[in-house]
Design a protein around this motif. Sequence first.
Motif, PDB file in Angstrom:
ATOM      1  N   HIS A  96     -11.538  -0.935   1.809  1.00 31.77           N
ATOM      2  CA  HIS A  96     -11.216   0.225   0.619  1.00 31.77           C
ATOM      3  C   HIS A  96     -12.507   0.813   0.146  1.00 31.77           C
ATOM      4  O   HIS A  96     -13.358   0.185  -0.436  1.00 31.77           O
ATOM      5  N   ASN A 154       2.262   2.122  -3.206  1.00 35.31           N
ATOM      6  CA  ASN A 154       1.371   2.500  -4.380  1.00 35.31           C
ATOM      7  C   ASN A 154       0.490   3.644  -4.150  1.00 35.31           C
ATOM      8  O   ASN A 154      -0.125   3.873  -4.945  1.00 35.31           O
ATOM      9  N   LEU A 155       0.622   4.140  -2.790  1.00 33.01           N
ATOM     10  CA  LEU A 155      -0.505   4.975  -2.485  1.00 33.01           C
ATOM     11  C   LEU A 155      -0.270   6.476  -2.834  1.00 33.01           C
ATOM     12  O   LEU A 155       0.906   6.990  -2.895  1.00 33.01           O
ATOM     13  N   PHE A 165      -2.072  11.068   0.712  1.00 31.08           N
ATOM     14  CA  PHE A 165      -2.844  10.128   1.699  1.00 31.08           C
ATOM     15  C   PHE A 165      -1.581  10.031   2.928  1.00 31.08           C
ATOM     16  O   PHE A 165      -0.456  10.157   2.358  1.00 31.08           O
ATOM     17  N   ILE A 188       0.718  -1.434  -0.100  1.00 34.92           N
ATOM     18  CA  ILE A 188       0.000  -0.014   0.165  1.00 34.92           C
ATOM     19  C   ILE A 188       0.836   1.399  -0.017  1.00 34.92           C
ATOM     20  O   ILE A 188       0.684   2.293  -0.902  1.00 34.92           O
ATOM     21  N   LEU A 189       1.911   1.344   0.725  1.00 36.90           N
ATOM     22  CA  LEU A 189       2.578   2.547   0.884  1.00 36.90           C
ATOM     23  C   LEU A 189       3.430   2.810  -0.390  1.00 36.90           C
ATOM     24  O   LEU A 189       3.702   3.923  -0.609  1.00 36.90           O
ATOM     25  N   GLU A 236      -0.470   7.512   6.329  1.00 34.04           N
ATOM     26  CA  GLU A 236      -0.417   6.258   7.144  1.00 34.04           C
ATOM     27  C   GLU A 236      -0.791   6.688   8.305  1.00 34.04           C
ATOM     28  O   GLU A 236      -0.275   7.634   9.220  1.00 34.04           O
ATOM     29  N   THR A 241      -4.655   0.276  -5.109  1.00 34.15           N
ATOM     30  CA  THR A 241      -4.305   1.338  -4.235  1.00 34.15           C
ATOM     31  C   THR A 241      -4.068   2.714  -5.067  1.00 34.15           C
ATOM     32  O   THR A 241      -4.049   3.870  -4.824  1.00 34.15           O
ATOM     33  N   THR A 242      -3.429   2.582  -6.363  1.00 35.46           N
ATOM     34  CA  THR A 242      -3.304   3.578  -7.415  1.00 35.46           C
ATOM     35  C   THR A 242      -4.264   4.267  -7.789  1.00 35.46           C
ATOM     36  O   THR A 242      -4.349   5.232  -8.591  1.00 35.46           O
ATOM     37  N   TYR A 294      -5.154   4.560   5.899  1.00 33.16           N
ATOM     38  CA  TYR A 294      -4.661   5.314   4.890  1.00 33.16           C
ATOM     39  C   TYR A 294      -5.803   6.376   4.755  1.00 33.16           C
ATOM     40  O   TYR A 294      -6.658   5.949   4.307  1.00 33.16           O
TER      41      TYR A 294
END
Length: 152
Positions: free
Chosen positions: A84, A33-34, A38, A30-31, A40, A133-134, A49
């Motif tokens: 999500h 591709n975030l 956003f 996730i990190l 964390e 995520t993207t 997120y």
Amino acid sequence: MQSAATTPNQYIAELPHDRKEAMQKLRETILLNLPKGFEETMQYGMLSYVVPHNIYPDGYHCKPSDALPFVSIASQKNNISLYHSGIYADPELLEWFKAEYPKHAKGKLDMGKSCIRFKNVDNIPFELVGQLTTKISVAQWIEIYERVLKKQ
């Protein structure tokens, strides 16, 4: 199962051995591709997120003192859960995810409105989670949230 951890690192450190590696890899996915903007944090006892208040001062309509949630992950009793909000609010994104899931994962998709449950840590489709995520920027998420969810 909500955690009392106050930081993401503390949350990961407190996980049972059989969940720690998968949760750390999910967090890293996730990190990596975030989209920018956003942040964390810990929210509702989960790794979350969010759109921080400095970008979206209104916060979450259910509790304005909370930042606007976007994605959360948690180690639950019987699974690892990915929440999500985008797949809940955007039918096109949900359909994309449902169509892509069989290409990346073994077994049947187990999900609720925004919750994707992974009962077997060996079957988490990390590449697909990264792609998901993207799919929505901070600006897009705020627009979708205000149009679809904030009114409810």
